[in-house]
Design a protein around this motif. Structure first.
Motif, short mmCIF file in Angstrom:
data_model
loop_
_atom_site.label_atom_id
_atom_site.label_comp_id
_atom_site.label_asym_id
_atom_site.label_seq_id
_atom_site.Cartn_x
_atom_site.Cartn_y
_atom_site.Cartn_z
N SER A 15 39.34 46.29 -1.02
CA SER A 15 40.61 46.77 -0.49
C SER A 15 40.40 47.62 0.76
N ASP A 16 39.42 48.51 0.73
CA ASP A 16 39.14 49.36 1.88
C ASP A 16 38.60 48.56 3.06
N ALA A 17 37.82 47.51 2.74
CA ALA A 17 37.22 46.70 3.80
C ALA A 17 38.28 46.00 4.64
N ILE A 18 39.33 45.46 4.00
CA ILE A 18 40.34 44.76 4.79
C ILE A 18 41.16 45.74 5.62
N ASN A 19 41.22 46.99 5.18
CA ASN A 19 41.97 47.99 5.93
C ASN A 19 41.21 48.41 7.18
N ASP A 20 39.89 48.28 7.15
CA ASP A 20 39.05 48.72 8.27
C ASP A 20 38.26 47.57 8.87
N PHE A 21 38.92 46.40 8.99
CA PHE A 21 38.20 45.24 9.51
C PHE A 21 37.69 45.46 10.93
N GLU A 22 38.36 46.34 11.69
CA GLU A 22 37.91 46.61 13.06
C GLU A 22 36.50 47.20 13.07
N VAL A 23 36.21 48.04 12.09
CA VAL A 23 34.88 48.65 11.99
C VAL A 23 33.84 47.58 11.71
N ILE A 24 34.18 46.66 10.79
CA ILE A 24 33.26 45.59 10.44
C ILE A 24 32.98 44.71 11.65
N GLU A 25 34.04 44.33 12.37
CA GLU A 25 33.87 43.49 13.55
C GLU A 25 33.15 44.24 14.66
N GLY A 26 33.37 45.56 14.72
CA GLY A 26 32.70 46.37 15.74
C GLY A 26 31.20 46.41 15.57
N HIS A 27 30.72 46.09 14.37
CA HIS A 27 29.29 46.03 14.11
C HIS A 27 28.77 44.60 14.14
N GLY A 28 29.56 43.70 14.69
CA GLY A 28 29.11 42.33 14.89
C GLY A 28 29.24 41.42 13.69
N HIS A 29 30.09 41.79 12.72
CA HIS A 29 30.26 40.96 11.53
C HIS A 29 31.73 40.53 11.41
N ASN A 30 31.99 39.63 10.46
CA ASN A 30 33.38 39.22 10.22
C ASN A 30 33.69 39.27 8.73
N MET A 31 34.96 39.04 8.40
CA MET A 31 35.39 39.18 7.01
C MET A 31 34.75 38.13 6.10
N HIS A 32 34.47 36.95 6.65
CA HIS A 32 33.81 35.92 5.85
C HIS A 32 32.41 36.37 5.46
N GLN A 33 31.68 36.91 6.43
CA GLN A 33 30.32 37.41 6.15
C GLN A 33 30.37 38.56 5.15
N LEU A 34 31.36 39.42 5.31
CA LEU A 34 31.50 40.55 4.39
C LEU A 34 31.73 40.05 2.97
N GLY A 35 32.64 39.08 2.83
CA GLY A 35 32.94 38.55 1.51
C GLY A 35 31.73 37.93 0.85
N HIS A 36 30.96 37.17 1.62
CA HIS A 36 29.77 36.50 1.08
C HIS A 36 28.72 37.52 0.66
N THR A 37 28.48 38.52 1.52
CA THR A 37 27.47 39.54 1.22
C THR A 37 27.88 40.41 0.04
N ALA A 38 29.16 40.81 0.02
CA ALA A 38 29.65 41.63 -1.09
C ALA A 38 29.53 40.88 -2.41
N MET A 39 29.82 39.58 -2.38
CA MET A 39 29.72 38.78 -3.60
C MET A 39 28.28 38.71 -4.09
N ASP A 40 27.34 38.54 -3.16
CA ASP A 40 25.92 38.45 -3.54
C ASP A 40 25.46 39.77 -4.15
N VAL A 41 25.81 40.89 -3.53
CA VAL A 41 25.45 42.22 -4.04
C VAL A 41 26.07 42.45 -5.41
N PHE A 42 27.34 42.09 -5.52
CA PHE A 42 28.06 42.27 -6.78
C PHE A 42 27.41 41.47 -7.91
N VAL A 43 27.17 40.20 -7.67
CA VAL A 43 26.61 39.34 -8.72
C VAL A 43 25.23 39.82 -9.13
N ARG A 44 24.39 40.13 -8.16
CA ARG A 44 23.03 40.59 -8.49
C ARG A 44 23.05 41.92 -9.24
#
Length: 200
Positions: A159-188
């Motif tokens: 929820s917080d990530a979608i509110n601050d997507f500008e910060v994520i993109e400002g570090h050279g990433h996108n929401m798709h990458q965030l979702g994939h990485t968050a899912m991997d961390v969560f599952v592991r």
């Protein structure tokens, strides 16, 4: 009596246009022209563009919830993990993954966006909880895991990530990458040793 099919047609058409062009740049006139209807007919179903946006966001949550419900119906946690990850990678209809839409919502529809976040959080928390409970019963999620707390944690992170997507993109990433990485961390993070072997 409200024609549900017409309501759905308006929401779908508006949604398609919003995804392509952004919310702010699409007017009610544009939507009516695309549908071949008069503004008078439009106002039979929606009092304003604000109401349309609000219902479209709820429809988006309902769509995602339906997808998650279908995944959980497998009843097999091993299949669920594989399908859940595939679903996350393939999903293209999530409002939260389109920066232009999130930007327009935050700036021009803050009330609707705030409620959307609340509803997303509640929905995600519920499905994460059910997902983890299924995994515990299968012996593939850690038995000592505080399911309720983990569900709250990851739903809140997203929820917080979608509110601050500008910060994520400002570090050279996108929401798709965030979702994939968050899912991997969560599952592991939640799997038992047996579950990790299967996942790896």
């Amino acid at each position: 009596m409200v024609n549900d099919q017409m309501v759905n047609n308006i929401i779908k058409t508006a949604g398609d246009m919003f995804f392509r062009l952004g919310i702010r740049s699409v007017s009610i006139d544009d939507i009516c022209h695309e549908l071949g209807m008069s503004k008078k007919t439009f106002y039979v179903y929606f009092a304003s563009k604000d109401e349309l946006v609000e219902q479209l966001l709820q429809a988006n949550i309902n769509y995602m919830a339906s997808k998650m419900e279908n995944l959980l119906k497998t009843g097999d946690f091993k299949q669920l993990v594989a399908k859940f990850i595939k679903h996350q990678e393939a999903e293209k209809n999530d409002v939260r993954r389109v920066p232009q839409l999130v930007y327009d919502l935050k700036k021009y529809y803050p009330k609707q966006f705030a409620q959307f976040q609340v509803n997303c959080f509640k929905t995600q928390k519920e499905y994460i909880r059910r997902y983890l409970e299924m995994g515990q019963h299968a012996g593939l999620v850690r038995a000592n895991l505080n399911i309720e707390l983990v569900a709250v944690l990851f739903a809140k992170i997203h929820s917080d990530a979608i509110n601050d997507f500008e910060v994520i993109e400002g570090h050279g990433h996108n929401m798709h990458q965030l979702g994939h990485t968050a899912m991997d961390v969560f599952v592991r993070g939640v799997l038992s040793e047996e579950g990790l072997k299967l996942y790896n």
